[in-house]
Scaffold this motif. Structure first.
Motif, PDB file in Angstrom:
ATOM      1  N   MET A 479    -101.761 115.928 -92.906  1.00 14.46           N
ATOM      2  CA  MET A 479    -100.975 115.138 -91.966  1.00 14.46           C
ATOM      3  C   MET A 479    -101.317 113.657 -92.122  1.00 14.46           C
ATOM      4  N   ALA A 480    -100.467 112.804 -91.560  1.00 14.08           N
ATOM      5  CA  ALA A 480    -100.772 111.380 -91.481  1.00 14.08           C
ATOM      6  C   ALA A 480    -101.732 111.177 -90.313  1.00 14.08           C
ATOM      7  N   LEU A 481    -102.943 110.703 -90.601  1.00 15.07           N
ATOM      8  CA  LEU A 481    -104.015 110.660 -89.609  1.00 15.07           C
ATOM      9  C   LEU A 481    -104.311 109.226 -89.177  1.00 15.07           C
ATOM     10  N   THR A 482    -104.590 109.077 -87.893  1.00 12.29           N
ATOM     11  CA  THR A 482    -105.033 107.818 -87.329  1.00 12.29           C
ATOM     12  C   THR A 482    -106.284 108.076 -86.496  1.00 12.29           C
ATOM     13  N   ASP A 483    -107.343 107.354 -86.787  1.00 12.98           N
ATOM     14  CA  ASP A 483    -108.602 107.483 -86.041  1.00 12.98           C
ATOM     15  C   ASP A 483    -109.042 108.942 -85.946  1.00 12.98           C
ATOM     16  N   ALA A 484    -109.078 109.584 -87.073  1.00 10.44           N
ATOM     17  CA  ALA A 484    -109.582 110.955 -87.202  1.00 10.44           C
ATOM     18  C   ALA A 484    -110.166 111.078 -88.599  1.00 10.44           C
ATOM     19  N   VAL A 485    -111.021 112.069 -88.789  1.00  7.48           N
ATOM     20  CA  VAL A 485    -111.772 112.190 -90.036  1.00  7.48           C
ATOM     21  C   VAL A 485    -111.539 113.563 -90.647  1.00  7.48           C
ATOM     22  N   VAL A 486    -111.300 113.593 -91.964  1.00 12.06           N
ATOM     23  CA  VAL A 486    -111.180 114.850 -92.697  1.00 12.06           C
ATOM     24  C   VAL A 486    -112.574 115.305 -93.125  1.00 12.06           C
ATOM     25  N   TYR A 487    -112.901 116.551 -92.821  1.00  7.65           N
ATOM     26  CA  TYR A 487    -114.191 117.121 -93.191  1.00  7.65           C
ATOM     27  C   TYR A 487    -113.979 118.279 -94.164  1.00  7.65           C
ATOM     28  N   VAL A 507    -109.845 118.565 -89.684  1.00  7.08           N
ATOM     29  CA  VAL A 507    -109.824 117.202 -89.172  1.00  7.08           C
ATOM     30  C   VAL A 507    -110.595 117.162 -87.865  1.00  7.08           C
ATOM     31  N   GLY A 508    -111.579 116.294 -87.799  1.00 10.23           N
ATOM     32  CA  GLY A 508    -112.391 116.167 -86.601  1.00 10.23           C
ATOM     33  C   GLY A 508    -112.531 114.717 -86.158  1.00 10.23           C
ATOM     34  N   SER A 509    -113.517 114.469 -85.302  1.00  8.66           N
ATOM     35  CA  SER A 509    -113.721 113.145 -84.702  1.00  8.66           C
ATOM     36  C   SER A 509    -112.436 112.651 -84.056  1.00  8.66           C
ATOM     37  N   PHE A 510    -111.753 113.578 -83.408  1.00  9.34           N
ATOM     38  CA  PHE A 510    -110.477 113.295 -82.745  1.00  9.34           C
ATOM     39  C   PHE A 510    -110.786 112.851 -81.318  1.00  9.34           C
ATOM     40  N   ALA A 517    -102.416 112.911 -85.237  1.00 16.10           N
ATOM     41  CA  ALA A 517    -102.106 113.580 -86.505  1.00 16.10           C
ATOM     42  C   ALA A 517    -100.613 113.845 -86.503  1.00 16.10           C
ATOM     43  N   GLU A 518     -99.918 113.360 -87.540  1.00 12.81           N
ATOM     44  CA  GLU A 518     -98.460 113.390 -87.529  1.00 12.81           C
ATOM     45  C   GLU A 518     -97.914 114.004 -88.812  1.00 12.81           C
TER      46      GLU A 518
END
Length: 893
Positions: A479-487, A507-510, A517-518
């Motif tokens: 997804m297109a992520l903003t202020d989140a982290v892929v683990y 995806v964490g740190s949400f 996530a879009e």
């Protein structure tokens, strides 16, 4: 060799190309030779350790569908865990497929390791009448008294004592009493003999013949210890009836077959006839609920024709993390179900790209000649797979075959997983000398696949596959992520002490107000769609906001997930579902931690794994006869005619199928069948007689009934004493019929005794409807709620669906949450009309649903819910639904 030009009907990745596997690389080949038979299907590798909690945990439909043949449970009256007592769960275990119920005798003790890891002495005097003890010696070894009490309890308390297997010692080479073989060998062998003789003594006392005993139960294959034990027991007449050890680690996927071969060689060396084997614990956290991992274990154990039980790493009553919610399936459950479907078959030779290797493509092949059905189960690779199939005998399958491939993808331990979709289908494929090549696109290395091959039948398998509801899915990391982290979630990290993520990443740190996530999706038509988000809510319920094309479109409400420790927190994933209306065309869906962009929603720091979108405009699922379980003489009928390939039922013959419901509510059950005379088809749903479908003459029929189904797996049994052939059963969601149900908030019921309302703050993130619930129910007959008969005054059969919370724990354990299943009893005019146990929900403000049947005899007496003996679960909402609406109809087709 013929090549199948199959119809590809796989789900479309919403941000990518149609039918593109998530992680496909080079194609791998799995060869299956149906002409090379390897023995009768054993089916014992779907066993569990503490898979059962209390009665109905998990539900009977989940148990039967998973085809559990063996399980190890707690000793009667034992104190190791609050639930899982073997005698208390035996009725459900033996209901259909249960064969051998094992008892861990040492689980009579409350602590782990047992007795602090030290062999007990003669420090206690046990009362054999009730198992209590005093702290004083009495000249008898304490554990021998425990062994006698446990054996006596089974001999006198079980309806089927001959079907039990006693395991006197569990992991004696680990921290349980005998770790140092050099100094403790003689003690262990003497203790083995003493326990063996004591159990046989009890059996003799009750005229039960020979008691079956299993062991040694080592933590791993121990050649030296095993050799010493076998020499001793051969000389002393105490051979185990089942030889037991554990295969737990990642590397055991590579070493098990050699360990098993070494064991059989040891028997031959000692002149001992082969003893049945049960690997009573296998797999790590990372394997549970993961079909592509489980099939690797199942293949090994089926190949060697042993029984085996998935390990118990968390809590009792959820098939070792292979079921979802109180009555649902996760992806691992479906692999168990498919494996159980092979009963009555013969297994065949399967050649993977590499044998005895960790995390690789493996499979099981089987053929049921009587029903002219061949099956392949496979998984374990992220590459596309070419199935090189041969040995499909013309005398069995004819010159052309139908092929269907179903896929089930990882969806989290608590992720509600729908009936697996057909992703590839082909009608009437010509065989080339009994061979064909089939290319299967693979979604993910953790997904599992079922291939069913039958003679060319009347049903158009490609058309049925194309008629499935439209769906699309996307991995959170794509997804297109903003202020989140892929683990990245490495499947071999932490020695396997972790839960896996679909696609290997999440995806964490949400946790910021700007986290989102879009993804863009193009839906085919105007209508209602179900968005399912798989994610991990760490021990508390939580929320996300859903936006469509920039406008608020609802709340995604998550129930709590297990967060016992770092191995489960944020990694033990469930699913949340929400309905959204969309116009045909392209839309931007946005999952956000905030509704206003400045304030985070309660407990919104939730791991995201993946999302799917499915049309529910005509939410229907076809269950063809080729996928039925056929029992007691039922069989597939391949005679010429318009219903070629249907299930022939007569007399006691029965067809079982396991229908999933993503929502509790009403479904139209459509049964396509035929008869050569006046006849009927009897429909039993979740053990309750539900509908009789009748025809007054010869013909081809479609019969329909509007029936209440419960969230998750519903067991549907079909019988026709006078004879009929059933082509298929189709479930179609009928939301309009839900108006027949009566819903009441628990706080609006009549509260009796100590029952009291608790208001929940919005900050809890709770999924309680109305943000309130009723607690302090039970612990005495006076403490209950009553529901007046408004809206359901007619006597008759109902399902009671209870939205509840239960986070009670009892006792301590190094790594198992000691969950208590709470009982809720329903009464009418003082008489019990139904009851159920309600499993763990992870938090007191996190609510699941559980349904159970009742039959009401009056028109005016209130329905009372309580528990006279212990605390009941906290209650949020109760829905009472007539089991059937209207009368069934039958029309020619």
């Amino acid at each position: 060799m013929a090549t199948v030009a199959a119809a590809a009907v796989a789900a479309t990745a919403v941000t990518g190309l149609a039918s593109t596997p998530a992680s496909a690389q080079d194609t791998e080949v799995l060869a299956v030779d149906f002409a090379e038979r390897t023995g009768e299907f054993r089916g014992g590798a779907s066993g569990t350790l503490y898979g059962f909690g209390d009665e109905g945990a998990p539900t009977q439909a989940v148990i039967n569908g998973a085809h559990i043949t063996n399980s190890s449970q707690k000793a009667p009256y034992g104190t190791q865990h609050p639930s899982g007592d073997a005698i208390k769960i035996e009725d459900g275990f033996f209901d259909k497929h249960g064969e051998d119920l094992y008892i861990y005798v040492q689980d009579y003790y409350p602590d782990w390791p047992y007795n602090g890891g030290r062999r007990p002495g003669d420090d206690r005097a046990y009362d054999q009448a009730d198992g209590t003890y005093t702290e004083e010696p009495n000249g008898v070894w304490d554990f021998l008294e425990v062994t006698e009490f446990v054996a006596e309890a089974v001999a006198t308390g079980s309806d089927r004592p001959q079907d039990y297997v006693f395991i006197p010692y569990n992991e004696p080479d680990g921290g349980n009493w005998y770790p140092d073989w050099a100094t403790q060998q003689e003690q262990f062998l003497a203790d083995w003999q003493a326990a063996y003789e004591k159990i046989q003594e009890v059996w003799d006392r009750h005229g039960l013949g020979h008691a079956r005993i299993g062991g040694p139960g080592d933590t791993r294959w121990q050649p030296e210890r095993s050799a010493d034990l076998l020499r001793f027991v051969k000389d002393h007449g105490s051979l185990p009836d089942v030889f037991i050890w554990h295969e737990l680690g990642i590397d055991n996927l590579a070493t098990y077959r050699q360990n098993f071969a070494d064991y059989r060689a040891l028997e031959r060396e000692l002149g001992i006839d082969p003893i049945p084997v049960n690997i009573t614990e296998y797999g790590m956290l990372r394997d549970m609920g993961v079909p592509g991992q489980l099939v690797q274990w199942l293949a090994m154990f089926e190949d060697t024709k042993v029984d085996a039980q998935v390990a118990y790493w968390n809590y009792a009553g959820n098939l070792s993390d292979n079921s979802a919610r109180p009555g649902g399936a996760n992806a691992g459950w479906w692999m168990f179900k498919w494996y159980g479907d092979l009963a009555g078959s013969q297994t065949v030779a399967v050649t993977p790209p590499e044998l005895n290797a960790v995390d690789t493509l493996q499979g099981i092949g089987a053929i049921d000649e009587a029903n002219r059905r061949a099956t392949v189960l496979f998984g374990g690779t992220g590459s596309d797979v070419t199935l090189d199939l041969s040995g499909l005998d013309r005398s069995v399958f004819g010159s052309r075959v139908d092929v269907e491939v179903r896929e089930v993808a990882l969806n989290g331990a608590e992720g509600l997983t729908d009936t697996p979709r057909v992703v590839t289908a082909a009608n009437g494929v010509a065989l080339d000398g009994g061979a064909l090549s089939l290319d299967v696109p693979v979604y993910d290395r953790y997904a599992g696949y079922q291939v069913v091959i039958t003679p060319d039948g009347a049903r158009d398998v490609e058309a049925d596959a194309a008629a499935q509801a439209w769906t699309a899915s996307i991995e959170a990391e794509d997804m297109a992520l903003t202020d989140a982290v892929v683990y990245t979630q490495d499947p071999q990290a932490n020695g396997g002490w972790k839960f896996l993520a679909s696609g290997g990443r999440d995806v964490g740190s949400f946790n910021k107000a700007t986290s989102r996530a879009e993804f863009t999706v193009d839906v085919p038509e105007d209508g209602t769609y179900r968005l399912q988000v798989t994610g991990g809510a760490p021990g508390v319920p939580g929320r996300h906001a859903l936006f469509v094309d920039g406008a608020a479109a609802g709340t995604i409400q998550y129930a709590a997930d297990l967060a016992l420790n770092a191995n489960s927190r944020w990694q033990y994933r469930g699913s949340a579902e929400v309905l959204v209306d969309l116009a045909a065309g392209e839309h931007l869906l946005s999952i956000r931690s905030s509704e206003d962009g400045s304030t985070v929603l309660p407990n919104s720091d939730i791991t995201l794994d993946k999302a799917s979108l499915t049309s529910v405009a005509t939410e229907s699922t076809v269950y063809p006869a080729a996928t039925f379980r056929l029992e007691d003489g039922a069989s597939l009928d391949w005679a010429s005619g318009g219903d070629r390939g249907s299930a022939a039922l007569a007399g006691e013959g029965r067809a079982d199928l396991y229908a999933n419901a993503m929502e509790t509510g009403y479904y139209d059950l459509h049964v396509d069948w035929s008869s050569v005379k006046a006849s009927s088809v009897e429909v039993v749903v979740n053990g309750e007689p539900t509908a009789e479908l009748t025809a007054n003459r010869k013909g081809k029929w479609r019969s329909s009934a509007t029936v209440h189904l419960v969230e998750g797996i519903n067991e549907i049994e079909l019988r026709s004493p006078d004879g009929a052939t059933v082509r298929s059963l189709t479930t179609v969601r009928d939301r309009a019929a839900d108006a027949a149900a009566v819903s009441i908030e628990a706080e609006d019921a009549v509260l009796l005794g100590s029952a009291a309302v608790t208001e929940l703050a919005d900050a809890t993130g709770s999924n309680a409807s109305g943000m309130a619930y009723v607690g302090w129910i039970g612990g005495g007959e006076a403490n209950a709620i009553e529901i007046p008969r408004d809206g359901f005054a007619a006597p008759g059969d109902y399902d009671v669906t209870v939205y509840y919370a239960n986070a009670e724990l009892s006792g301590d354990h190094d790594y198992n949450p000691q969950v208590v299943d709470r009982l809720l009893q329903a009464t009418e005019a003082g008489a019990e009309v139904g009851h159920a146990y309600f499993r763990y929900t992870y938090a007191w403000d996190s609510f699941f649903q559980r349904s159970f049947p009742v039959t009401l005899a009056t028109a005016d007496q209130p329905l009372r819910l309580g528990n006279p003996d212990a605390w009941a679960p906290n209650l949020d909402r109760i829905v009472i639904s007539p089991r059937v609406i209207g009368d069934p109809t039958t029309a020619r087709r």
